[in-house]
Design an enzyme around this catalytic site. Structure first.
Site, mmCIF file in Angstrom:
data_model
loop_
_atom_site.group_PDB
_atom_site.id
_atom_site.type_symbol
_atom_site.label_atom_id
_atom_site.label_comp_id
_atom_site.label_asym_id
_atom_site.label_seq_id
_atom_site.Cartn_x
_atom_site.Cartn_y
_atom_site.Cartn_z
ATOM 1 C CG HIS A 63 -0.545 -0.073 2.448
ATOM 2 N ND1 HIS A 63 -0.062 1.676 3.301
ATOM 3 C CD2 HIS A 63 -0.020 -0.796 3.356
ATOM 4 C CE1 HIS A 63 0.006 1.096 4.025
ATOM 5 N NE2 HIS A 63 -0.217 -0.152 5.393
ATOM 6 C CG ASP A 177 2.234 0.606 7.943
ATOM 7 O OD1 ASP A 177 2.241 0.485 6.934
ATOM 8 O OD2 ASP A 177 1.356 1.035 8.662
ATOM 9 C CD GLU A 206 -3.417 -1.547 5.262
ATOM 10 O OE1 GLU A 206 -2.951 -2.554 5.873
ATOM 11 O OE2 GLU A 206 -2.510 -0.560 5.432
ATOM 12 C CD GLU A 207 -2.087 2.239 7.483
ATOM 13 O OE1 GLU A 207 -2.232 2.023 8.202
ATOM 14 O OE2 GLU A 207 -0.694 1.865 6.806
ATOM 15 C CG ASP A 229 1.703 -3.975 5.122
ATOM 16 O OD1 ASP A 229 2.425 -2.746 5.289
ATOM 17 O OD2 ASP A 229 0.867 -3.253 4.978
ATOM 18 C CG HIS A 317 0.181 3.395 12.566
ATOM 19 N ND1 HIS A 317 -1.044 2.943 12.276
ATOM 20 C CD2 HIS A 317 1.113 2.724 11.441
ATOM 21 C CE1 HIS A 317 -1.136 2.436 11.835
ATOM 22 N NE2 HIS A 317 -0.130 1.762 10.486
#
Ligand SMILES: [Zn+2]
Length: 347
Positions: A63, A177, A206-207, A229, A317
């Site tokens: 992603h 990410d 995606e998130e 990922d 994140h």
């Protein structure tokens, strides 16, 4: 060794979920172009890079969206009030610099405002901030001035972060990410020699629930799917070894499961054989929190046998995600070998 300039372009381009067109999408299109037969962008904005072949049809997804913030209100004093896009922890926002994206590749700076400790109540100092307390200060003195600077409801915001080297082998960035996996796909596309009919997909959204993978997998309808990922590397002080999920520098992680998928067991074991055969260092990924594009791909049409390739990352994140370039190189190698030998896979 990673191709630093390419990775830098890919990780630093803006692309909060749904707003990938603000920067990262064009970077990814250009990165794939020399190595595939066709690059298209679909309705939701997924970049689909197709390397044609007569063998099995394989979809690999990474992603290209990133978590971020969205402006939902500009107050009379010119402060921006925001909501999260994806899994943002409010503790990571205080006293940080931000880029407020007022157009494609065009930003103004902002800071995550905070109340100085001197005037906080002692009990408040112990608490994490709530979303109601979070605001972004762009230096405007009024709502009108903020609007004149180009900010609107729906404007998206990312942390201000660059790619940096950390120590001998580590790479620090704002959006490993999942840009580190997008990079991995581009590098695999560069080097493979295969009959497989390969679709490299840089997915959107995606998130916020794997939305781009859902539609692109439906369109491609592959024989096999792989999601690339990051996975958690909690190999840090305070986390016992059995809870670390993965460790930096110990190789690429072959996914067994996460919350969205149980990878096809035959594919898992076959991937292990491929890694062993080529001397590619590997570890396992069993992730109990968080999903990946594999979760959508394997549920497409009547079901798609799906595997996952995971790059260990610390501090996922946040604006300080750290990966190890030896793991990244191992990931490129494993991705390439999987594509070159997919014709041997028997379920
Ligand atoms: Zn991700």
């Amino acid at each position: 060794m990673v191709e630093y300039e390419l990775l830098k372009k890919i990780v630093e381009a803006p692309g909060v979920s749904g707003y990938e067109f603000l920067g990262v999408r064009d970077v990814v299109v250009e990165a794939f172009k020399p190595y595939v037969d066709e690059v298209t962008v679909d309705v939701l904005g997924n970049v689909i890079a197709h390397k044609k072949g007569s063998g099995p049809k394989v979809m690999l997804a990474a992603h290209m969206d990133q978590i971020g913030l969205m402006v939902n209100n500009i107050d009379k004093k010119g402060f921006l009030h925001v909501v999260p896009v994806g899994g943002v922890d409010p503790r990571t926002l205080i006293a940080q610099r931000f880029k407020v994206w007022i157009g494609p590749n065009e930003f103004i700076y902002g800071v995550g405002g905070s109340v100085p400790p001197h005037i906080q109540k002692p009990e408040d100092r112990k608490k994490a901030p709530t979303w109601e307390q979070i605001f972004i200060d762009i230096g405007a003195e009024s709502e009108e001035e903020a609007r004149d600077m180009g900010v609107k409801e729906g404007t998206v915001i990312t942390w201000d972060g660059r790619l940096e080297r950390l120590g001998k082998h580590r790479l620090l960035s704002i959006a490993h990410d999942d840009r580190i996996a997008v990079y991995t796909l581009v590098k695999a596309a560069q080097k493979i020699n295969t009959d497989a009919d390969v679709y490299f997909v840089a997915t959107v959204q995606e998130e916020v629930g794997r939305r781009g993978a859902t539609t692109s997998a439906f369109k491609i309808n592959p024989d096999y799917g792989f999601a690339l990922d990051v996975t958690i590397a909690a190999d840090v002080p305070g986390t016992p070894e059995h809870k670390q999920i993965s460790q930096l520098g110990k190789g690429i992680a072959i996914k067994i499961m996460d919350r969205s998928v149980i990878c096809h067991p035959t594919i898992v074991r076959w991937m292990e054989e491929v890694a062993k055969k080529h001397g590619i260092p590997y570890q396992w990924d069993i992730l109990t929190g968080g999903g990946t594009d594999a979760g959508s791909i394997h549920l497409t049409h009547e079901g798609v046998p799906t595997g996952g390739i995971s790059i260990p990352s610390r501090y996922i994140h946040s604006n300080t995600e750290v990966v190890d370039e030896r793991d990244v190189d191992a990931g490129v190698e494993l991705t390439a070998k999987v594509l070159e030998e997919i014709g041997d896979l028997r379920l």
